[in-house]
Scaffold this motif. Sequence first.
Motif, PDB file in Angstrom:
ATOM      1  N   GLU A  54       0.829  -1.206   0.000  1.00 26.57           N
ATOM      2  CA  GLU A  54       0.000   0.000   0.000  1.00 26.57           C
ATOM      3  C   GLU A  54       0.861   1.253   0.000  1.00 26.57           C
ATOM      4  O   GLU A  54       0.594   2.211  -0.740  1.00 26.57           O
ATOM      5  N   ASP A  61      -5.465 -11.346  -5.530  1.00 28.65           N
ATOM      6  CA  ASP A  61      -6.469 -10.278  -5.534  1.00 28.65           C
ATOM      7  C   ASP A  61      -6.131  -9.213  -4.504  1.00 28.65           C
ATOM      8  O   ASP A  61      -6.258  -8.003  -4.763  1.00 28.65           O
ATOM      9  N   GLN A  90      -5.022  -5.275  -5.318  1.00 29.20           N
ATOM     10  CA  GLN A  90      -5.781  -4.181  -4.706  1.00 29.20           C
ATOM     11  C   GLN A  90      -4.849  -3.229  -3.965  1.00 29.20           C
ATOM     12  O   GLN A  90      -4.979  -2.004  -4.085  1.00 29.20           O
ATOM     13  N   ARG A  91      -3.896  -3.787  -3.211  1.00 28.23           N
ATOM     14  CA  ARG A  91      -2.989  -2.935  -2.437  1.00 28.23           C
ATOM     15  C   ARG A  91      -2.018  -2.171  -3.328  1.00 28.23           C
ATOM     16  O   ARG A  91      -1.660  -1.024  -3.041  1.00 28.23           O
ATOM     17  N   LYS A  97      -2.684  -1.274  -6.332  1.00 35.01           N
ATOM     18  CA  LYS A  97      -3.505  -0.447  -7.224  1.00 35.01           C
ATOM     19  C   LYS A  97      -3.154  -0.691  -8.690  1.00 35.01           C
ATOM     20  O   LYS A  97      -2.937   0.234  -9.477  1.00 35.01           O
ATOM     21  N   ASP A 133      -3.768  -3.738 -12.129  1.00 33.94           N
ATOM     22  CA  ASP A 133      -4.587  -4.833 -12.651  1.00 33.94           C
ATOM     23  C   ASP A 133      -3.797  -6.124 -12.827  1.00 33.94           C
ATOM     24  O   ASP A 133      -4.394  -7.184 -13.046  1.00 33.94           O
TER      25      ASP A 133
END
Length: 305
Positions: free
Chosen positions: A59, A100, A104-105, A107, A109
Amino acid sequence: MRTIKLGTSQLDVPVVAIGCMRINSLEKGEAERFVRTAMDQGANFFDHADIYGKGVCEEIFADAVGMNASIREQMILQSKCGIRPGMFDFSKEHILASVDGILQRLKTDYLDILLLHRPDALVEPEEVAEAFDLLESSGKVRHFGVSNQKPMQIELLKKHVKQPIVANQLQLSITNATMISNGVNVNMENESAIDRDDSILDYCRLHDITVQPWSPFQYGFFEGVFLNNDKFPELNAKIDEIAANYGVSNTTIAIAWLLRHPAGMQPVTGTMNIERLIDCCKASDVHLTRQEWYEIFRAAGNILP
């Protein structure tokens, strides 16, 4: 920064990878400067894992670079999964859920490379194959590899996994070089002759799997760094002598020693210090002689029969 092909892929990667395990020790501005410096040095390969900072490191990295489609295409992202509290887990369900979460962390694809982090004693390679197929077909992962695995563990995976194993991340440094020293001491009656990894270095060379040395400055597991350490006076004297001859730091020579090996390794740095990061990257331009390489090897306590 020099580049190499990662395994059998057509992916060009810098010879020095930037490990992000400790990026959560930096403030946002410091993290931004760190990543920008790496990119400026041509070191656009960033190594992550879902357990680093319990996901926080991924993140922080994404926030530091202001992740968007344009920035994403300028870098190569690798992450690892398979370690859970008190266990290892290569189940299909865990691999898919882990990716996944990683995406997400970060950011993004997709991952350029996904590594299986630590060997799972309960691995069912059929499940790994199913997970890899889904990740590849969905575009979430482009290349696959392993970490800390020996030849027969990789062979077991390859029995079912159709994607090439492009990398194997292994602990390796000047002072943690048993995978090299046991090959030099074949058939000798000494400690150095003990083969603890089933000739993994030769196996990776035979199968065009890129070795990614982790903790390239550590001795022991995580006991500390050998550079400027009073426990290694002969080694540091030799490294400092050679560093002076090349006009570089001892950090540069420690990485250059790994890069000199013909296996075509890609060391993974762990420093969050910008000056040391730059010194690591300078190793790309240093080619040690055979004599210098062996002098460092011997100064670390390795014997030649």
